[in-house]
Design a protein around this motif. Structure first.
Motif, PDB file in Angstrom:
ATOM      1  N   ALA A 103       0.824  -1.215   0.000  1.00  0.00           N
ATOM      2  CA  ALA A 103       0.000   0.000   0.000  1.00  0.00           C
ATOM      3  C   ALA A 103       0.857   1.264   0.000  1.00  0.00           C
ATOM      4  N   GLU A 104       2.028   1.182   0.629  1.00  0.00           N
ATOM      5  CA  GLU A 104       2.909   2.344   0.664  1.00  0.00           C
ATOM      6  C   GLU A 104       3.286   2.778  -0.759  1.00  0.00           C
ATOM      7  N   GLY A 105       3.521   1.819  -1.628  1.00  0.00           N
ATOM      8  CA  GLY A 105       3.853   2.120  -3.013  1.00  0.00           C
ATOM      9  C   GLY A 105       2.650   2.666  -3.770  1.00  0.00           C
ATOM     10  N   GLN A 106       1.478   2.088  -3.526  1.00  0.00           N
ATOM     11  CA  GLN A 106       0.264   2.551  -4.197  1.00  0.00           C
ATOM     12  C   GLN A 106      -0.080   3.970  -3.742  1.00  0.00           C
ATOM     13  N   TYR A 107       0.149   4.250  -2.474  1.00  0.00           N
ATOM     14  CA  TYR A 107      -0.019   5.595  -1.921  1.00  0.00           C
ATOM     15  C   TYR A 107       0.913   6.570  -2.648  1.00  0.00           C
ATOM     16  N   THR A 108       2.158   6.147  -2.848  1.00  0.00           N
ATOM     17  CA  THR A 108       3.145   7.007  -3.501  1.00  0.00           C
ATOM     18  C   THR A 108       2.761   7.295  -4.947  1.00  0.00           C
ATOM     19  N   LEU A 109       2.303   6.253  -5.669  1.00  0.00           N
ATOM     20  CA  LEU A 109       1.890   6.473  -7.052  1.00  0.00           C
ATOM     21  C   LEU A 109       0.675   7.387  -7.121  1.00  0.00           C
ATOM     22  N   GLY A 110      -0.221   7.272  -6.133  1.00  0.00           N
ATOM     23  CA  GLY A 110      -1.369   8.177  -6.077  1.00  0.00           C
ATOM     24  C   GLY A 110      -0.903   9.613  -5.964  1.00  0.00           C
ATOM     25  N   ILE A 164       2.734 -11.053  -1.928  1.00  0.00           N
ATOM     26  CA  ILE A 164       3.420 -10.394  -0.811  1.00  0.00           C
ATOM     27  C   ILE A 164       4.722  -9.793  -1.315  1.00  0.00           C
ATOM     28  N   LEU A 165       5.491 -10.624  -2.032  1.00  0.00           N
ATOM     29  CA  LEU A 165       6.802 -10.168  -2.488  1.00  0.00           C
ATOM     30  C   LEU A 165       6.686  -9.159  -3.625  1.00  0.00           C
ATOM     31  N   THR A 166       5.804  -9.409  -4.604  1.00  0.00           N
ATOM     32  CA  THR A 166       5.734  -8.475  -5.729  1.00  0.00           C
ATOM     33  C   THR A 166       5.232  -7.109  -5.269  1.00  0.00           C
ATOM     34  N   SER A 167       4.193  -7.078  -4.409  1.00  0.00           N
ATOM     35  CA  SER A 167       3.662  -5.768  -4.005  1.00  0.00           C
ATOM     36  C   SER A 167       4.691  -5.020  -3.168  1.00  0.00           C
ATOM     37  N   LEU A 168       5.474  -5.753  -2.374  1.00  0.00           N
ATOM     38  CA  LEU A 168       6.494  -5.075  -1.563  1.00  0.00           C
ATOM     39  C   LEU A 168       7.649  -4.560  -2.416  1.00  0.00           C
ATOM     40  N   MET A 169       8.094  -5.372  -3.373  1.00  0.00           N
ATOM     41  CA  MET A 169       9.171  -4.933  -4.268  1.00  0.00           C
ATOM     42  C   MET A 169       8.743  -3.665  -5.009  1.00  0.00           C
ATOM     43  N   LEU A 170       7.470  -3.620  -5.421  1.00  0.00           N
ATOM     44  CA  LEU A 170       6.983  -2.453  -6.152  1.00  0.00           C
ATOM     45  C   LEU A 170       6.951  -1.205  -5.281  1.00  0.00           C
ATOM     46  N   THR A 171       6.876  -1.402  -3.965  1.00  0.00           N
ATOM     47  CA  THR A 171       6.934  -0.244  -3.067  1.00  0.00           C
ATOM     48  C   THR A 171       8.304   0.423  -3.160  1.00  0.00           C
TER      49      THR A 171
END
Lengths: 363, 305
Positions: free
Chosen positions: A90-97, A147-154
Motif C-alpha cells: 500500500a505504501e507504493g500505491q499511496y506514492t503512485l497516487g 506479498i513479495l511483488t507488491s512489496l518490491m513495487l513499493t
C-alpha cells in the motif's frame, strides 16, 4: 509448565472484540516498562505519549489528519485481507497516487479548484489502482506471490518519486532542494478550521467508513469477498470468479491507497518531496487488523495508531526519545494483538509438568 | 584490470543475500514461513555495529549480530509456534518492530564508521592475478556463508535430523504421529534462520559498508525470501541465486561508473524489478514451482489430543 492450545468448537465472538482492547493494554504496559528502562518516570512517559496529544486543539486536529490516510488505506486492505489476498504494498500505491495527482496539480496549477481538485483525486486513485494492478495481474495470471511483488513495487515506487523530485519535476526556484513547486491554492484541499491543519481529506475518510459500513454486509460483492477468503473451494463451486475477486480487492485497495496519497500531499504536505509518508502504508496493515477488518473498527483503530505517531513526536520533543519509538510501539501492538487473537480460536491452558507426564503415561 | 574489482564487489553484495536466504530455506523446509527476515537482519546489523564499536572487536560484533537475529527469531517462534498466530502477519510485525528498534538502538551510532573485518591473506596465493584476491582475500563471513550452504545441504539430505525437519515441513501430522517433536524442531529451525539473518546483517554493517545507516538492509531480507522460491527450496540453488542477484545489485555501481546516462534510481530499482521478473518466471512453471514446496508451509500446527 507449558502452554497448551485447545481448539474451540466455534470462534469466540467475545474475544474477537476483547482482543484489541487487551492488546492495547499490553502495549501500554510494555510502554511503561520501556520508559522505566530508558530512565524516564513511566507515568510521565505514558502521559506524554498517550494523553498529552489530547491537551491542545491543534494536536487533536493533527490526530485526525494523521488518522485519515491510515483509515482510507486500511479500508482497502481490509477488503484484501478478508479475501486472503496479502497486499502489503500500500505504501507504493499511496506514492503512485501522490505522483499521478501531483502531476495534475503541477500541470494545471492555474485551473479552477472545482476542476483541478477532483481531477487530482481521480488521478491519484488511478495511479494507486494501476500500481496495485501489477501484483494483481501477476498473481492471477502467473500465480506470483503477491506479498513479495507488491512489496518490491513499493521500493520501485519510492525510487520513481525520488527520481521525479530530484530530476524533471524539481522546482526551478527551489535552490536545488529535492522538491517540486508548492501547490497553488487551486490544487490544495480546503482547510476546515482557521487555526489548524484539519482538511477535507478527513471528511473523505469518514465518508468512506460510512459507505463501507453500509455496503460490505449488504452487497453481493461483499459476500463474494468473504467467501473467497474463508472458503475458496465454495466460491469456485458457487461460480464466483476467484480471479475476479482477487483483481477487484487489489484494484480497490490500490485506488484507496492512491486517494490517501494524493489527499495527504494536497492537504498536508502541499508539494512532492522524496518522503511523503511516515510509513502509512505499513501502519495501515496494523489498523486493518486492530479494527477487525470492520469499517467502524478501522475508524477507531486509525485514531489509535495515529496517536502512536503524535505521541511519538511529543515524546521526541519533551522526553528526547527517538522518533522510531513509535514504530517499536506499533510492532509491539501488532505482536500483542496477534497473541491475543489466539484466544478467539483456542482455549489456552498452562499445564504443569506433572500433568504432562501423567498424560504421557496414559498415552 | 577491470575484472577483479567487479568480482570482488559481486561477492560482497551476494554474501548477505546468501546468508539470509539459506537460513530462511531451513525455516521454510520445516514448514514455517518467516516474513520477518528484514527485521532480524537490520537488528543483526545494528547490534553487530554497536558491539563492534564499543568493544573495538569485529568478532564480538559478528557474534552480537547473530544473537540479535536469534532473539528476534525467538519472539517470532514463540508467537507462531507457541500461540499458533498467523505467520504472515507475525512476520510483518517482526519487520516493523525490528526496523523501529534498530533505529532507536542505532541513533547514537549514526555517522560513525569502522575499518571493516580483517581479510584472509595467504601470502603467495592472495597475490595471484585476478583470482588471487577473489578466492583467497575475503573476510571470514564470505567463507562461512559457503560453509553454511554446504552444511545445510548435507544436513537436509544426509542426516536423520534433516529428514525429520523435512517431514515436519511436508506433513506435520504424520511427523507428529511418528513421534517427532514438531514444534521443537520448528523452533530450532526458526532460531537457525534468525542466526543466519543476524549474520547477514552483521556482514552488512561490518563489511559491506562498515557503518550504520538507518534501514541499511534496504529490502535485502525480502529479496532473500524471493531467492528461496527461486531456488525451489534447494540449498545450492540459493547460492546460485544469491550470486545472480549480487551481480545485478553491482550493475548499478558500475553502470553509473561507465556513465551510461541512466538515472541512478533506475539502476537502484534493478534488483527489485529482477526479483519480480524471477518470481513470475518461476511461479508460472507450475510443475517446477510445486515440486519442492514444503506442503505444510505457513500452516500452524496444534497437536490434537
Amino acid at each position: 509448565m507449558r502452554l497448551e492450545l485447545e481448539r474451540r468448537p466455534e470462534q469466540s465472538r467475545l474475544m474477537l472484540f476483547l482482543s484489541p482492547v487487551m492488546a492495547i493494554a499490553i502495549t501500554v504496559l510494555v510502554g511503561a516498562l520501556v520508559f522505566a528502562v530508558a530512565g524516564i518516570n513511566p507515568l510521565r512517559g505514558l502521559y506524554v505519549y498517550f494523553l498529552s496529544p489530547f491537551e491542545r486543539m491543534w494536536s487533536i486536529q493533527e490526530l485526525m489528519v494523521k488518522a485519515a490516510p491510515l483509515i482510507i488505506i486500511a479500508l482497502g486492505l481490509a477488503l484484501c485481507f478478508q479475501a486472503s489476498v496479502w497486499n502489503i504494498g500500500a505504501e507504493g500505491q499511496y506514492t503512485l497516487g501522490a505522483i499521478f495527482g501531483g502531476y495534475i496539480a503541477l500541470t494545471f496549477a492555474d485551473g479552477p479548484a472545482y476542476v483541478v481538485l477532483p481531477a487530482m483525486m481521480l488521478a491519484g486513485m488511478v495511479g494507486g489502482l494501476l500500481w496495485a494492478g501489477i501484483p494483481a495481474v501477476l498473481k492471477t495470471v502467473f500465480r506470483a506471490n503477491e506479498i513479495l511483488t507488491s512489496l518490491m513495487l513499493t521500493y520501485v515506487a519510492l525510487l520513481v518519486l525520488d527520481y521525479l523530485v530530484r530530476g524533471p519535476w524539481r522546482d526551478p526556484m527551489g535552490f536545488a532542494f529535492p522538491e517540486t513547486a508548492i501547490f497553488t491554492a487551486a490544487a490544495t484541499l480546503p482547510e476546515l478550521t482557521a487555526d489548524g491543519r484539519l482538511h477535507l481529506g478527513v471528511v473523505f475518510a469518514l465518508a468512506l467508513v460510512v459507505v463501507f459500513a453500509l455496503a460490505l454486509p449488504t452487497t453481493l460483492r461483499g459476500f463474494e469477498i468473504r467467501v473467497a477468503g474463508n472458503a475458496p473451494k465454495a466460491a469456485r463451486f458457487a461460480g464466483f470468479g476467484l480471479s475476479a475477486t482477487i483483481l477487484f480487492v487489489f484494484l480497490a485497495s490500490g485506488a484507496l491507497a492512491g486517494l490517501a496519497g494524493i489527499a495527504e500531499v494536497s492537504g498536508t504536505v502541499h508539494q512532492l518531496l522524496p518522503t511523503i509518508s511516515p510509513g502509512y502504508g505499513f501502519t495501515a496493515i496494523i489498523v486493518a487488523f486492530l479494527g477487525r477488518l470492520n469499517p467502524v473498527g478501522i475508524l477507531v483503530a486509525g485514531l489509535v495508531l495515529s496517536l502512536s505517531y503524535i505521541g511519538g513526536e511529543l515524546a521526541q520533543m519533551r522526553l528526547g526519545l527517538p522518533l522510531d519509538v513509535a514504530m517499536v510501539f506499533q510492532g509491539i501492538l501488532l505482536f500483542s494483538l496477534l497473541a491475543c487473537d489466539t484466544l478467539i480460536y483456542y482455549r489456552v491452558r498452562l499445564v504443569g509438568r506433572q500433568r504432562v507426564a501423567e498424560r504421557g503415561d496414559v498415552a | 584490470m577491470w575484472l577483479e574489482p567487479i568480482l570482488m564487489t559481486i561477492i560482497v553484495a551476494s554474501t548477505p543475500l546468501m546468508l539470509a536466504a539459506i537460513g530462511e530455506l531451513v525455516v521454510e523446509r520445516s514448514g514455517v514461513l518467516n516474513l520477518g527476515i528484514e527485521g532480524m537482519m537490520i537488528m543483526g546489523a545494528v547490534c553487530a555495529f554497536a558491539v563492534a564499536m564499543t568493544t573495538d572487536n569485529g568478532f564480538f560484533g559478528v557474534v552480537a549480530g547473530m544473537l540479535a537475529g536469534m532473539a528476534m527469531a525467538a519472539i517470532f517462534g514463540s508467537l507462531v509456534l507457541g500461540l499458533a498466530t498467523n505467520q504472515v502477519a507475525t512476520g510483518l510485525a517482526l519487520t516493523l518492530f525490528g526496523l523501529g528498534l534498530s533505529g532507536v538502538i542505532g541513533e547514537s551510532y549514526v555517522g560513525e564508521s569502522r575499518s571493516g573485518l580483517p581479510r584472509l591473506d595467504i601470502p603467495g596465493l592472495s597475490d595471484l592475478p585476478v583470482i588471487g584476491r577473489v578466492l583467497f582475500g575475503q573476510d571470514a563471513l564470505v567463507y562461512l556463508s559457503f560453509a553454511i550452504v554446504a552444511g545445510v545441504a548435507f544436513f537436509l539430505y544426509r542426516t536423520r535430523a534433516g529428514l525429520a525437519l523435512r517431514a515436519c515441513g511436508d506433513n506435520h501430522d504424520s511427523a507428529h504421529s511418528i513421534g517427532y517433536p514438531v514444534l521443537r524442531i520448528r523452533f530450532l529451525a526458526v532460531l537457525f534462520g534468525g542466526a543466519c539473518a543476524g549474520l547477514a546483517g552483521a556482514f552488512m554493517s561490518l563489511s559491506y559498508t562498515p557503518l550504520w545507516i538507518k534501514e541499511m538492509t534496504a529490502g535485502r531480507g525480502w529479496i532473500a525470501l524471493a531467492l528461496v522460491v527461486f531456488a525451489s527450496w534447494m540449498p545450492w540453488r540459493v547460492a546460485l541465486g544469491a550470486y545472480l542477484f549480487g551481480a545485478i545489485t553491482i550493475l548499478q555501481f558500475h553502470g553509473q561508473a561507465w556513465g551510461l546516462g541512466i538515472p541512478a534510481q533506475v539502476m537502484t530499482a534493478l534488483p527489485y524489478l529482477a526479483t519480480i521478473v524471477v518470481l513470475v518466471i518461476i511461479s508460472s512453471e507450475r510443475a517446477r514451482a510445486r515440486a519442492n514446496t514444503p506442503l505444510c508451509l505457513g500452516k500452524p500446527f496444534v497437536a490434537e489430543r
